[in-house]
Design a protein around this motif. Structure first.
Motif, PDB file in Angstrom:
ATOM      1  N   UNK A 113       0.710  -1.235  -0.144  1.00  0.00           N
ATOM      2  CA  UNK A 113      -0.110   0.079   0.025  1.00  0.00           C
ATOM      3  C   UNK A 113       0.761   1.318  -0.239  1.00  0.00           C
ATOM      4  N   UNK A 114       0.180   2.368  -0.547  1.00  0.00           N
ATOM      5  CA  UNK A 114       1.010   3.791  -0.457  1.00  0.00           C
ATOM      6  C   UNK A 114       1.644   3.990   1.085  1.00  0.00           C
ATOM      7  N   UNK A 115       0.802   3.639   1.881  1.00  0.00           N
ATOM      8  CA  UNK A 115       0.965   4.018   3.684  1.00  0.00           C
ATOM      9  C   UNK A 115       2.288   3.087   3.683  1.00  0.00           C
ATOM     10  N   UNK A 116       2.249   2.190   3.575  1.00  0.00           N
ATOM     11  CA  UNK A 116       3.531   1.055   3.746  1.00  0.00           C
ATOM     12  C   UNK A 116       4.737   1.518   3.103  1.00  0.00           C
ATOM     13  N   UNK A 117       4.494   2.112   1.933  1.00  0.00           N
ATOM     14  CA  UNK A 117       5.915   2.418   0.896  1.00  0.00           C
ATOM     15  C   UNK A 117       6.295   3.863   1.670  1.00  0.00           C
ATOM     16  N   UNK A 118       5.505   4.550   2.254  1.00  0.00           N
ATOM     17  CA  UNK A 118       5.645   6.098   2.687  1.00  0.00           C
ATOM     18  C   UNK A 118       6.145   5.474   4.088  1.00  0.00           C
ATOM     19  N   UNK A 119       5.849   4.566   4.985  1.00  0.00           N
ATOM     20  CA  UNK A 119       6.771   4.234   5.952  1.00  0.00           C
ATOM     21  C   UNK A 119       7.953   3.866   5.811  1.00  0.00           C
ATOM     22  N   UNK A 120       8.194   2.897   4.619  1.00  0.00           N
ATOM     23  CA  UNK A 120       9.594   2.529   4.233  1.00  0.00           C
ATOM     24  C   UNK A 120      10.752   3.919   4.205  1.00  0.00           C
ATOM     25  N   UNK A 121      10.205   4.810   3.473  1.00  0.00           N
ATOM     26  CA  UNK A 121      10.908   6.011   3.190  1.00  0.00           C
ATOM     27  C   UNK A 121      11.469   6.792   4.404  1.00  0.00           C
ATOM     28  N   UNK A 122      10.170   6.907   5.373  1.00  0.00           N
ATOM     29  CA  UNK A 122      10.437   7.511   6.679  1.00  0.00           C
ATOM     30  C   UNK A 122      11.502   6.770   7.281  1.00  0.00           C
ATOM     31  N   UNK A 123      11.386   5.595   7.639  1.00  0.00           N
ATOM     32  CA  UNK A 123      12.044   4.500   8.476  1.00  0.00           C
ATOM     33  C   UNK A 123      13.628   4.783   8.104  1.00  0.00           C
ATOM     34  N   UNK A 124      13.820   4.640   6.518  1.00  0.00           N
ATOM     35  CA  UNK A 124      15.311   4.817   5.989  1.00  0.00           C
ATOM     36  C   UNK A 124      15.768   6.215   6.187  1.00  0.00           C
ATOM     37  N   UNK A 125      15.186   7.137   5.895  1.00  0.00           N
ATOM     38  CA  UNK A 125      15.722   8.584   6.291  1.00  0.00           C
ATOM     39  C   UNK A 125      16.038   8.672   7.877  1.00  0.00           C
ATOM     40  N   UNK A 126      15.081   8.302   8.532  1.00  0.00           N
ATOM     41  CA  UNK A 126      15.111   8.667  10.022  1.00  0.00           C
ATOM     42  C   UNK A 126      16.584   7.822  10.455  1.00  0.00           C
ATOM     43  N   UNK A 127      16.576   6.574  10.202  1.00  0.00           N
ATOM     44  CA  UNK A 127      17.829   5.724  10.669  1.00  0.00           C
ATOM     45  C   UNK A 127      19.223   6.309   9.998  1.00  0.00           C
ATOM     46  N   UNK A 128      19.174   6.483   8.749  1.00  0.00           N
ATOM     47  CA  UNK A 128      20.559   6.877   7.919  1.00  0.00           C
ATOM     48  C   UNK A 128      20.885   8.338   8.202  1.00  0.00           C
ATOM     49  N   UNK A 129      19.462   9.179   8.131  1.00  0.00           N
ATOM     50  CA  UNK A 129      19.862  10.640   8.144  1.00  0.00           C
ATOM     51  C   UNK A 129      20.116  11.155   9.593  1.00  0.00           C
ATOM     52  N   UNK A 130      19.662  10.458  10.676  1.00  0.00           N
ATOM     53  CA  UNK A 130      19.575  11.102  12.088  1.00  0.00           C
ATOM     54  C   UNK A 130      20.103  10.109  13.071  1.00  0.00           C
ATOM     55  N   UNK A 131      19.696   8.975  13.235  1.00  0.00           N
ATOM     56  CA  UNK A 131      19.882   8.037  14.087  1.00  0.00           C
ATOM     57  C   UNK A 131      21.370   7.524  14.150  1.00  0.00           C
ATOM     58  N   UNK A 132      21.774   6.935  13.093  1.00  0.00           N
ATOM     59  CA  UNK A 132      23.195   6.553  12.860  1.00  0.00           C
ATOM     60  C   UNK A 132      24.194   7.707  13.129  1.00  0.00           C
ATOM     61  N   UNK A 133      24.098   8.619  12.639  1.00  0.00           N
ATOM     62  CA  UNK A 133      25.191   9.931  12.657  1.00  0.00           C
ATOM     63  C   UNK A 133      25.165  10.205  14.231  1.00  0.00           C
ATOM     64  N   UNK A 134      23.954  10.464  14.493  1.00  0.00           N
ATOM     65  CA  UNK A 134      23.764  11.038  16.069  1.00  0.00           C
ATOM     66  C   UNK A 134      24.306   9.950  16.926  1.00  0.00           C
TER      67      UNK A 134
END
Ligand code: HEM
Length: 149
Positions: free
Chosen positions: A44-65
């Protein structure tokens, strides 16, 4: 080296705390996304959107922090007079930080499973594990600020 670290100690500690805040913000938010993603229909669009949000949050914020938290935390360990290794608080703090990093590893593993549409855990599971970083943060902050033993 010791003299420089002693001089910049307040700056390094500030950067350490800022990195900790960013890391913890992500560690509290990502499991929450998994709670809603677990109930979203695969493809679903919802599931695909969550995938993008999760990837960006992990790689863009959590890992560098996390990397910055360890970097500045390590500099604080090297600052003369800040840590006395005979004290118990620093060992317990590092043990809890190790558990926090372990939880980070699981969040990363679960993200890959969601990305591959292979998640089998219910939303209730992610709601429960969402409490883990909260409990760890309470222990870590009391140990490092109060230094009870
Ligand atoms: C490998 C990771 C870490 C190392 C090596 C580390 C090490 C340290 C050291 C040596 C200090 C200075 C203590 C002092 O000034 O008396 C400090 C301060 C602090 N750390 Fe960490 N830390 C790490 C991760 C974390 C995490 C994950 C948190 C929170 C979740 C955290 C929260 C704090 C706080 C709030 C302070 C300031 C304490 C104060 O001002 O009295 N640290 N850390």
């Amino acid at each position: 080296m010791g003299d420089i670290l002693a001089e910049i100690y307040p700056w390094v500690k500030s950067l350490h705390i800022i990195s900790v805040i960013a890391w913890m913000a992500g560690m509290f938010y990502l499991p929450r996304l998994y709670v809603y993603h677990a109930d979203a229909e695969i493809g679903s669009d919802k599931s695909e959107t969550f995938k993008i949000m999760e990837r960006r949050l992990l790689r863009g914020i959590i890992n560098p922090a996390m990397i910055m938290t360890f970097l500045f935390g390590g500099l604080l360990l090297l600052t003369p007079g800040i840590v006395h290794w005979a004290d118990l608080w620093i060992w317990l703090k590092l043990a809890l930080v190790f558990l926090m990093a372990g939880f980070h590893g699981y969040l990363s593993k679960w993200r890959k499973e969601f990305a591959a549409d292979e998640n089998t855990r219910p939303a209730k599971f992610y709601r429960m594990v969402n409490e883990i970083p909260t409990v760890l943060v309470i222990g870590i902050v009391i140990l490092v600020v109060v230094k009870p033993f």
